[in-house]
Design an enzyme around this catalytic site. Structure first.
Site, short mmCIF file in Angstrom:
data_model
loop_
_atom_site.label_atom_id
_atom_site.label_comp_id
_atom_site.label_asym_id
_atom_site.label_seq_id
_atom_site.Cartn_x
_atom_site.Cartn_y
_atom_site.Cartn_z
N ARG A 88 0.82 -1.20 0.00
CA ARG A 88 0.00 0.00 0.00
C ARG A 88 0.86 1.26 0.00
O ARG A 88 0.31 2.36 -0.04
CB ARG A 88 -0.92 0.01 1.22
CG ARG A 88 -2.24 -0.73 1.00
CD ARG A 88 -2.92 -0.90 2.34
NE ARG A 88 -4.34 -0.83 2.29
CZ ARG A 88 -5.15 -1.85 2.62
NH1 ARG A 88 -4.66 -3.01 2.97
NH2 ARG A 88 -6.45 -1.69 2.60
N ARG A 164 -18.11 -3.90 9.96
CA ARG A 164 -16.75 -3.71 10.47
C ARG A 164 -16.62 -2.34 11.13
O ARG A 164 -17.12 -1.36 10.61
CB ARG A 164 -15.76 -3.78 9.30
CG ARG A 164 -14.95 -5.04 9.28
CD ARG A 164 -14.21 -5.19 8.01
NE ARG A 164 -13.18 -4.18 7.77
CZ ARG A 164 -12.29 -4.28 6.80
NH1 ARG A 164 -12.29 -5.32 5.99
NH2 ARG A 164 -11.39 -3.33 6.63
P1 AMP Z 1 -8.34 -3.99 4.70
O1 AMP Z 1 -9.04 -5.16 5.28
O2 AMP Z 1 -7.44 -4.38 3.55
O3 AMP Z 1 -9.27 -2.87 4.37
O4 AMP Z 1 -7.33 -3.46 5.83
C1 AMP Z 1 -7.85 -2.97 7.05
C2 AMP Z 1 -6.84 -2.04 7.68
O5 AMP Z 1 -5.64 -2.76 8.00
C3 AMP Z 1 -6.37 -0.88 6.80
O6 AMP Z 1 -7.26 0.21 6.79
C4 AMP Z 1 -5.04 -0.55 7.46
O7 AMP Z 1 -5.22 0.16 8.67
C5 AMP Z 1 -4.50 -1.93 7.83
N1 AMP Z 1 -3.69 -2.47 6.71
C6 AMP Z 1 -4.01 -3.52 5.89
N2 AMP Z 1 -3.06 -3.71 4.98
C7 AMP Z 1 -2.10 -2.78 5.22
C8 AMP Z 1 -0.85 -2.44 4.60
N3 AMP Z 1 -0.41 -3.10 3.52
N4 AMP Z 1 -0.14 -1.43 5.13
C9 AMP Z 1 -0.56 -0.75 6.23
N5 AMP Z 1 -1.72 -0.99 6.83
C10 AMP Z 1 -2.50 -1.99 6.34
#
Ligand code: AMP
Length: 224
Positions: A88, A164
């Site tokens: 990301r 969520r």
């Molecule tokens: P997601 O389920 O992919 O929407 O991820 C949920 C949350 O996890 C994100 O909003 C970030 O706070 C954290 N997160 C997930 N992947 C990453 C990443 N590659 N780098 C940093 N934070 C992450």
């Protein structure tokens, strides 16, 4: 096969990744899912990550990069993986490409699900979680949960759905989308430049369409 998938929150990236993982028998490595598992398990990593996740911020690279690279080194990833939600940031992209090159396991294909920001935003606010893993979304008629008074049930199995914590805060949603369209797009540029130099296929697909149409496009474009 080693697949990297990009797409804003709400693009159907998780749903399509789960499908591709099953279809090609790949480990589905989802960075957000690893954080959620740690939060549920009450680990120190989970406690630290939660501080950022609830605000819609990225968990710092110093935590996220080693966590994901370690996960990719586990046994079930050796036969192939689909990496969802990482990288990301530009630094994550550089670390990933370097890590995979060192392990002699380069990516096979990069998938990008494109979605306008407004659509991503309404889908994030409409997302419901089914305890049995079915995708539910009030903004997508095909998979809309069924309203039952004040609560909702999964369109597929009828189980009660939840929302969520980071999907209810509009400020956090906007921040997550800001991050995707700025920082994650910069990470994608790093990956696309690498893919061009290495002649690795990059598949772009329009995320607005029907889930099964997108699935079929991915199947035909991603298959080795
Ligand atoms: P997601 O389920 O992919 O929407 O991820 C949920 C949350 O996890 C994100 O909003 C970030 O706070 C954290 N997160 C997930 N992947 C990453 C990443 N590659 N780098 C940093 N934070 C992450």
């Amino acid at each position: 096969m080693r697949i990297l998938i990009f797409g804003p929150n709400g693009s159907g990236k998780g749903t399509q990744s789960a499908f591709l993982a099953k279809q090609f028998q790949l480990a589905h490595v989802e960075s957000g899912g690893i954080f959620r598992k740690n939060i549920k398990g009450g680990t120190a990593l989970g406690e630290e990550a939660l501080k950022y996740i609830n605000k819609g911020e990225l968990v710092p690279d110093s935590i996220t990069i080693p966590m994901v690279l370690d996960r990719l080194a586990e046994a079930d990833c050796q036969a192939g993986f689909i990496l969802d939600g990482f990288p990301r940031t530009e630094d994550q992209a550089t670390a990933l490409l370097k890590g995979l090159a060192t392990a002699l396991t380069p990516l096979s294909v990069v998938v990008v699900i494109n979605l306008p920001r407004e659509v991503a935003s309404s889908r994030l606010m409409g997302r419901h979680i089914c305890p049995n893993g079915h995708s539910n979304n009030l903004a997508i008629a095909q998979i809309a949960p069924i309203q039952n008074g004040d609560s909702f049930n999964c369109w597929s199995c009828g189980a009660g759905t939840t929302v969520r914590g980071d999907d209810v805060d509009v400020e956090a949603i906007n921040l997550r989308l800001d991050i995707y369209f700025k920082e994650t797009m910069a990470a994608l540029t790093v990956v696309e430049n690498w893919a061009k130099a290495e002649s690795v296929k990059v598949v772009h697909v329009d995320g607005v369409g029907d889930i099964s149409d997108i699935r079929n496009i991915l199947l035909s474009q991603v298959a080795p």
